[in-house]
Design an enzyme around this catalytic site. Structure first.
Site, short mmCIF file in Angstrom:
data_model
loop_
_atom_site.label_atom_id
_atom_site.label_comp_id
_atom_site.label_asym_id
_atom_site.label_seq_id
_atom_site.Cartn_x
_atom_site.Cartn_y
_atom_site.Cartn_z
CB SER A 123 35.91 57.88 -14.21
OG SER A 123 34.94 57.20 -14.95
N PRO A 124 35.95 59.69 -16.97
CG PRO A 124 34.68 58.97 -18.77
CD PRO A 124 35.70 58.51 -17.78
CD GLN A 159 33.26 59.58 -22.32
OE1 GLN A 159 32.88 60.64 -21.83
NE2 GLN A 159 32.95 58.41 -21.80
CE1 TYR A 214 24.01 62.48 -22.09
CE2 TYR A 214 25.62 60.90 -21.25
CZ TYR A 214 24.82 62.02 -21.06
OH TYR A 214 24.80 62.66 -19.85
NE ARG A 229 32.60 55.06 -18.85
CZ ARG A 229 32.66 55.69 -17.67
NH1 ARG A 229 31.81 56.65 -17.37
NH2 ARG A 229 33.59 55.38 -16.79
NE ARG A 285 30.41 59.19 -7.24
CZ ARG A 285 29.57 58.41 -6.58
NH1 ARG A 285 28.58 58.94 -5.90
NH2 ARG A 285 29.72 57.10 -6.60
C1 LIG Z 1 30.33 65.28 -12.34
C2 LIG Z 1 30.32 64.02 -13.15
C3 LIG Z 1 30.38 64.11 -14.53
C4 LIG Z 1 30.40 62.95 -15.31
N1 LIG Z 1 30.57 63.04 -16.66
C5 LIG Z 1 30.77 61.93 -17.40
C6 LIG Z 1 31.15 61.99 -18.76
O1 LIG Z 1 31.35 63.06 -19.31
N2 LIG Z 1 31.29 60.83 -19.44
C7 LIG Z 1 31.10 59.61 -18.84
O2 LIG Z 1 31.23 58.58 -19.49
N3 LIG Z 1 30.77 59.53 -17.54
C8 LIG Z 1 30.63 60.64 -16.81
N4 LIG Z 1 30.37 60.55 -15.46
C9 LIG Z 1 30.28 59.20 -14.85
C10 LIG Z 1 31.62 58.81 -14.24
O3 LIG Z 1 32.63 58.67 -15.22
C11 LIG Z 1 31.50 57.49 -13.47
O4 LIG Z 1 31.12 56.47 -14.36
C12 LIG Z 1 30.49 57.56 -12.33
O5 LIG Z 1 30.60 58.79 -11.64
C13 LIG Z 1 30.70 56.43 -11.33
O6 LIG Z 1 31.99 56.46 -10.79
P1 LIG Z 1 32.31 56.99 -9.29
O7 LIG Z 1 31.46 56.17 -8.37
O8 LIG Z 1 33.79 56.73 -9.12
O9 LIG Z 1 31.96 58.44 -9.24
C14 LIG Z 1 30.32 61.70 -14.68
C15 LIG Z 1 30.23 61.63 -13.30
C16 LIG Z 1 30.26 62.76 -12.52
C17 LIG Z 1 30.22 62.63 -11.02
#
Ligand SMILES: Cc1cc2nc3c(=O)[nH]c(=O)nc-3n(C[C@H](O)[C@H](O)[C@H](O)COP(=O)(O)O)c2cc1C
Ligand SMILES: Cc1cc2nc3c(=O)[nH]c(=O)nc-3n(C[C@H](O)[C@H](O)[C@H](O)COP(=O)(O)OP(=O)(O)OC[C@H]3O[C@@H](n4cnc5c(N)ncnc54)[C@H](O)[C@@H]3O)c2cc1C
Length: 763
Positions: free
Chosen positions: A413-414, A491, A572, A620, A715
């Site tokens: 994931s981004p 992205q 955003y 997204r 994560r």
């Molecule tokens: C450090 C960090 C940076 C993130 N940056 C982005 C981002 O640049 N673009 C985005 O769409 N989501 C971003 N997210 C959200 C994640 O892509 C994801 O949707 C969210 O962490 C939930 O997934 P998880 O439970 O597997 O961590 C970020 C999450 C984390 C933890």
């Protein structure tokens, strides 16, 4: 102690028995309005685990109950002309009447007074003459109403209608679900045997179907005859019977989910359905009632005072009730939304039904019925184009979007790294993304990469607006393509009112200490009282930002990214156009959802025009603002996805939240997956699920049940770039490619995981 049990159902009777067993000196009376064998309903289901608890508490009554059990192992599902059977589920059923008779007999044997045909008008009256009153007066508890200001009950009446019928048709080979399509909509039955010649037959349907059939105006007799006609081919000429003679009018009900804030008041305590209910589709109401009775009897013995016993009882049982109610909610919602799944192939429909409460995981199903699950996995792989004989977990199935072929369903994931210099990705990014591409995921999505310097969230965010950015990204994409078989997605986003803020590990979303830049948004609104008020975009601003997206997409195409994702989530810029919380415009870009979607769609169309036709684009979204009806709710997300689908977006990446500081998200395992499920199954659009998905088991159950096409993990990939390869090793699957220099490590890992021998991936 002088004890009154108000209600002679499972809770009241079993509590009386449990107390008397602990101290024969207790003086206990059970008050029951009905005659001894005048009960509603037919059979109840008890699990092996509940039975063990009963046996520990009172071996004698447990032995008697066991003698009258009907056992079955299979679940059969009749759906679209097919009968699908899976095994290993292990249930037992008993007639409710028999259960109560056995408990009555045991109670009498212990010297408990049973007063039938005795209506209790008020628990308060009993409380004056007894040390303890256990209000086990069922679903419509009068006591709960009498002291409503103390117990504070929350009662949620669910949407579907159901009626509890019985039949002499045999369903002794399996717990049986029957789904029938009628001229008035779908209607279904939950059927199970509970003694030698009788089965429970619960009929359920949506309110609309119920109205169209006119069930509400039928006598109980007419109801039974109508249901017989609907399910005739499964009843073998047997009748359906109602024993709800005591119910006035229609015996159809809407299930009320009950939970009281407190369960005791002075010397009165609620028990069983009076305190909390669990939907019949998880078959746990009787279990809850009887296990609560055991717990209360234990605490009254172990605790120094009645008040202390009540406190312990409530504490312990509430946790159990909440756990069951959560599973029951998943299950009842599945039935309420079943029409969403009625397009599914019978294999997937069956899987979705079996895993509906989320208590049965993918690997748990394998333990129950390996053969059936492997058949389902083979079906999934076949559909994914993996070849006819492949039996692998769904996470290792290939996926295709336009001409992009992914080797598996795992997406990094981004995740913003905040390590860029003036928007330029550095060696950090090369190593970071390179490692994740080597780690086995089918698709690696880079962080939100911004279309202009002002469109950055923080000074550390990456950009795609200068030749140096393009060159640096090109190097990363080239590495991924040369050294791995992962695909890489770019992205693109613009920060809007959430821009000009600190790095993620500083004070997230807070303005910079110095050097803030002006920010743009649909309306002149600040992200929080601490952030600057954004400037409302003019048409010229909108043209400029659109052109910036186009220029960035052209750069991404030259870098040879395999896919593009437009970030329309998390508050955003484009997200803030979609949600009414931040879009207060009065022109063609504000107001209705169509208007609010206009600008994000303009961006999509402009980008699509320059992005190579053979490559996919994803969007997204935040499918829930988590603020209730003032913001985006899942039903709006379906409408948003429909618009994206019609515009030609290839896949919807279904995230949620981060659109308002007022949000109150409800977290939990896979907590955003229901939104992906809803979008995918209501619109037919491909989706990616994301959010607290961290086990291979989660991924496999999401995919196999058709809740998403791809699964994003964020994560978990920070903690372990090799998440996919490690998961494959743990599962003994040898089908994922490792980088050749790491082969020795692979062999050791598989050996340590206990699968040194290559595991066959085809039959
Ligand atoms: C450090 C960090 C940076 C993130 N940056 C982005 C981002 O640049 N673009 C985005 O769409 N989501 C971003 N997210 C959200 C994640 O892509 C994801 O949707 C969210 O962490 C939930 O997934 P998880 O439970 O597997 O961590 C970020 C999450 C984390 C933890
Ligand atoms: C359609 C359906 C299917 C179900 N299937 C299952 C299943 O498969 N497995 C399972 O475990 N559970 C099942 N249940 C739930 C189960 O029946 C209840 O959860 C369980 O009976 C709760 O026990 P209880 O003692 O709290 O309440 P009840 O069994 O409802 O007993 C309450 C008793 O109190 C009496 N009473 C009420 N008010 C008074 C008064 N003022 N004076 C005197 N007497 C009074 C009533 O007559 C009644 O006998 C099902 C429920 C429904 C509706």
């Amino acid at each position: 102690m002088k004890i009154a049990c108000l209600g002679g159902g499972p809770a009241g009777l079993y509590f009386a028995i449990s107390m008397k067993l602990r101290d024969a000196a207790h003086d206990i009376t059970v008050f029951e309005r009905n005659k001894p064998d005048d009960t509603f309903g037919w059979g109840v289901v008890l699990s092996d685990e509940t039975f063990e608890n009963l046996a520990k508490n009172d071996p004698l009554s447990a032995g008697e109950i066991r003698r009258h059990f009907a056992y079955w192992d299979d679940i059969a599902v009749h759906y679209r002309g097919q009968k699908i059977v899976s095994t290993g589920h292990g249930f037992s059923g008993i007639a409710r009447k028999k259960l109560l008779q056995l408990l009555q007999q045991r109670a009498r044997g212990l010297g408990i007074e049973l007063r039938f045909e005795t209506e209790v008008a008020s628990a308060a009256e009993l409380a004056k003459t007894h040390d303890l009153v256990v209000a086990a007066d069922g679903l419509n508890s009068r006591t709960r109403n009498e002291f409503a200001e103390h117990f504070k009950p929350a009662i949620e009446t669910r949407k579907n209608k159901f009626v509890w019928l019985g039949t002499h048709q045999k369903f002794d080979d399996a717990f049986t679900f029957i789904f029938e399509e009628t001229e008035h909509g779908w209607i279904w039955a939950h059927a199970y045997q509970f003694d030698a010649d009788t089965a429970t037959f619960i009929v359920e349907c949506a309110d609309d179907t119920w109205q169209k059939f006119g069930f509400g105006t039928m006598s109980q007799e007419e109801n039974c005859r109508t249901c017989e006609t609907i399910f005739a081919k499964y009843l073998g000429g047997h009748r359906l019977m109602s024993n709800a003679a005591h119910v006035r009018g229609s015996a159809w009900l809407n299930f009320p989910r009950v939970l009281c804030e407190t369960w005791s008041y002075e010397n009165i305590v609620l028990m069983g359905d009076a305190a909390a209910t669990a939907h019949f589709s998880v078959g746990s109401g009787t279990k809850l009632a009887m296990e609560s009775a055991i717990a209360m009897a234990n605490y009254l013995r172990s605790e120094p005072t009645m008040a202390a016993a009540f406190a312990k009882y409530e504490d312990a049982r509430r946790t159990e009730v909440l756990r069951l109610q959560s599973a029951a909610r998943n299950s009842l919602e599945w039935f309420e939304d079943v029409e969403r799944y009625l397009h599914l192939d019978p294999v997937q429909f069956n899987y979705s039904l079996l895993t509906r409460s989320q208590r049965i995981s993918h690997e748990n199903l394998r333990l129950r019925d390996k053969k059936w699950l492997e058949g389902a996995e083979a079906w999934f792989q076949r559909l994914a184009g993996a070849g006819d004989n492949t039996v692998r977990r769904p996470m290792f199935a290939p996926f295709r979007l336009r001409d992009m072929r992914l080797k598996n369903r795992i997406v990094v994931s981004p995740m913003a790294q905040y390590k860029a210099i003036d928007g330029r990705p550095t060696d950090w990014h090369l190593v970071h993304y390179g490692e994740r591409a080597k780690g086995g995921a089918g698709l690696v999505c880079i962080e939100m990469t911004c279309v202009s310097p002002e469109g950055r969230i923080t000074p550390g965010c990456t950009g795609m607006y200068a030749p140096a950015h393009e060159a640096a990204w090109q190097r990363i994409v080239d590495f991924v393509h040369a050294e791995t078989d992962a695909k890489i997605c770019c992205q693109l986003g613009h920060s809007g009112a959430k821009g000009s803020t600190q790095l993620g590990w500083e004070e997230m979303d807070a303005p910079l200490q110095s050097g803030n830049w002006p920010v743009l948004a649909p309306s002149a609104i600040a992200w929080s009282p601490r952030n600057q008020i954004a400037r409302a975009m003019t048409r010229a601003d909108m043209d400029l930002v659109r052109d910036q997206f186009v220029a960035s997409a052209e750069m991404a195409a030259r870098c040879n990214f395999d896919m593009l994702e437009i970030h329309c989530a998390h508050g955003y810029l484009l997200s803030s156009f979609i949600t009414p919380l931040t879009n207060k415009r009065t022109d063609a870009y504000g107001g209705s959802l169509e208007n609010r979607m206009r600008y994000p769609l303009e961006i999509f169309h402009a980008v699509r025009a320059v992005w190579p036709a053979e490559k996919p684009i994803s969007v997204r979204i935040s499918a829930n603002d988590w603020v209730g009806s003032d913001g985006i709710e899942p039903r709006d997300a379906v409408a948003i996805s429909r618009m994206l689908q019609e515009a030609g977006v290839d896949i919807c990446d279904v995230s949620a939240g981060q659109t308002s500081i007022a949000a109150r998200p409800v977290y939990g395992r896979m907590f955003q997956t229901p939104f992906s499920d809803r979008i995918r199954n209501e619109t037919g659009m491909a989706t990616m699920a994301v959010g607290n998905i961290f086990e291979p088991d989660h991924v496999n159950s999401i995919l196999m049940a058709g809740r998403a096409d791809l699964v994003c993990l964020a994560r978990p990939h920070l903690a372990d770039p090799y998440w996919t390869l490690h998961a494959a090793a743990k599962l003994g699957d040898r089908g994922e490619a490792w980088p050749p220099p790491y082969y020795a490590g692979r062999e050791q890992l598989y050996r340590l995981a206990g699968s040194a021998e290559p595991v066959p991936t085809a039959v």
